[in-house]
Design an enzyme around this catalytic site. Structure first.
Site: not given
Ligand code: NOJ
Ligand code: CA
Length: 557
Positions: A252, A196
């Protein structure tokens, strides 16, 4: 290693997938019960959004204990059973690794907050401001200051919700802890991690006190996104943990650029694959989904341009991306890239054909395989922190009248993508027999898994077919990508040229008929494999119906 290039990955957002114990909240045993459904889509892996202990301020992305399971979702034994049962069906589990920040309820943060001399203080980013002023003017990705006050003039950084405290990766002890966490999960037999917001783990040293020229979120480009130490930090994680288990890493990142993908997941990078947001954020203004200044308008040319950019990029630099149409962070895609009213079935199929025939690993977000779309939300339906905070900021900072801010939020809110999966036409769409934690889209009476099982030409069966074809034809995985009809404003067409076979894909991105002329060399020997209308033979000059899409294989190459 998990053969991620040939794989199809299914994303489960557990809270809304399937409830097995009658409390209105999806859970791990619910996922176990539905594994055959996921496997029927020829999926090779499931990316599980977070199931760890969490106070749920960001629905699991705020973790209070990385090695225990949120009791709402079940137990560690349930999760171990899920890993084994998925494995028995030929599917691997990919866990979400959220280590840019922890929840402020995490024991590390609690110790850091209570005792300024605790070694845990340096696990986070504490900085001096004044009694009343934060250390600098940075704001959170969800709106409001990126700083929360600890004591007197001391503040800590929170780039997301106010209860997600950013970790300090410059402290080697933090990386040691993360290695323990990834080892813990890899020991359980998972394939790897979706990481993430992984390109924000390195913040600029010294933290400038102000950046007066740059407004709002624009500071992030220079100070927190894609900083030089992201790669060495991740390389450490790879060398010390992931490599020892031969495991896989999908990154991501915020506003992922080509350079960042090249850097992090090129042939010798620490990640295997990344997501970009260019398709997901089409139509948004520069500041993200709540920036309405571009009117959320998406043209077919915009889709063509993004596609071209990333397909060519991957070929040139031997990188690899995950292709997705929807996920839990954006409203569902059908009314953005297709048409969820008059052309719901054909446009859902056209977009599936697109997603499964590009270079990169295709992902399916739960429910898209039956053409789920956005409900008409009201303020009382909002559950997501971002919805509340961004709508407040629109009014406070941008002076958008409250009624308009509410309307925009209903339109872009992440809750749109988080309504329960529609399994059948019974109460609550068969998701649960208890009122769910979030509204069910009332269209479930017509749009559900059970009814689509029975129709051979349903969206669900189309997804099964395209996923099977994707596995059977290597040119769709390893073949090159070259565009045809480049200047056509509405039709996207390309060849995937493999060693022994070539695929030709033609997609009418528009809701109108379009005329095309294909090169004679393609037309002479094409075999139709799949179409969203009755399968047709190829002709040099064709008139495509609204959203008409075709996949042909050309003999030889
Ligand atoms: C990306 C995640 O996919 C999202 O759902 C989240 O709110 C943020 N990162 C923070 O962790
Ligand atoms: Ca439950």
């Amino acid at each position: 290693m998990f053969d991620y290039k040939h794989a199809v990955i299914y994303q489960v957002w557990p809270r809304s997938f399937y409830d097995s114990n009658h409390d209105g909240i999806g859970d791990i045993n619910g996922i176990r019960a539905k594994l055959p459904h996921i496997r029927s889509l020829h999926c090779d892996a499931i990316w599980l959004s977070p199931v760890y202990a969490s106070p749920n301020d960001d629905f699991g992305y705020d973790i209070s204990d990385y090695c225990s399971i949120n009791p709402e979702f079940g137990t560690m034994e349930d999760l171990e059973a899920l890993i084994q049962e998925a494995d028995a069906l030929g599917m691997k589990i990919i866990m979400d690794l959220v280590v840019n920040h922890t929840s402020t309820s995490h024991a590390w943060f609690q110790k850091a907050l209570k005792d300024p001399s605790s070694p845990y203080r340096d696990y986070y980013i504490f900085r001096k401001g004044t009694e009343t002023q934060a250390p600098n003017n940075w704001i959170s990705f969800f709106g409001g200051s990126a700083w929360q006050k600890a004591e007197q003039d001391m503040w800590y950084m929170t780039l997301y919700t106010k209860t997600q405290a950013d970790l300090n990766w410059t402290n080697p002890a933090v990386i040691d802890e993360i290695v323990k966490i990834t080892d813990f999960w890899l020991e359980k037999g998972i394939a790897g991690f979706r990481m993430d917001t992984i390109n924000t783990i390195d913040k600029i040293e010294g933290l400038p006190s102000k950046n007066p020229e740059k407004k709002g979120l624009q500071f992030a480009d220079d100070y927190v996104i894609d900083r030089p130490n992201v790669r060495p930090y991740l390389q450490q994680l790879r060398d010390r943990s992931l490599s020892r288990y031969d495991s896989f890493a999908l990154g991501e990142g915020v506003m992922t650029t080509e350079a960042s993908v090249r850097n992090l997941c090129g042939p010798d990078g620490p990640l295997d694959m990344m997501f970009h947001f260019d398709l997901a954020t089409l139509g948004y203004g520069a500041l993200g989904k709540y920036d309405f200044r571009k009117g959320y308008i998406i043209t077919d040319r915009m889709i063509k341009k993004v596609t071209r950019k990333w397909q060519q990029e991957q070929m040139r630099d031997h990188t690899w991306i995950g292709n997705y149409l929807s996920n839990h962070d954006h409203k569902r895609h059908l009314d953005r890239f297709g048409n969820d009213r008059k052309y719901r079935v054909v446009s859902a199929k056209m977009l599936a054909l697109y997603n499964f025939t590009l270079i990169g690993t295709p992902l399916i977000y739960q429910g898209e395989e039956i053409g789920m779309t956005n409900p008409k939300l009201k303020k009382s339906d909002w559950r997501d922190y971002e919805a509340f905070s961004s709508s407040k900021e629109m009014t406070n900072m941008l002076h958008v009248p409250a009624f308009l801010a509410e309307k925009i939020t209903n339109f872009v809110d992440r809750d749109n993508a988080r309504t329960p999966v529609q399994w059948n036409s019974h109460q609550y769409a068969g998701f649960s027999d208890h009122e769910p934690w979030i509204c069910v889209n009332p269209d479930y009476l017509e749009w559900n898994v059970e009814s689509q099982e029975k129709q051979s030409d349903s969206i669900l069966n189309f997804y099964r077919t395209i996923s099977r074809i994707h596995h059977e034809h290597d040119c769709l995985v390893t073949g090159s990508w070259s565009e045809l009809l480049e200047t056509h404003p509405h039709v996207l067409a390309y060849l995937r040229k493999g060693e022994t076979e070539t695929a030709l894909v033609v997609l009418n991105l528009s809701g109108f008929c379009q005329k095309i002329k294909l090169p004679d060399a393609c037309v002479s020997n094409a075999q139709s494999a799949l179409s969203n209308y009755e399968t047709r033979t190829i002709e040099a000059q064709m008139r495509l119906k609204p959203y008409e899409a075709h996949l042909w294989f050309l003999n030889g190459n």
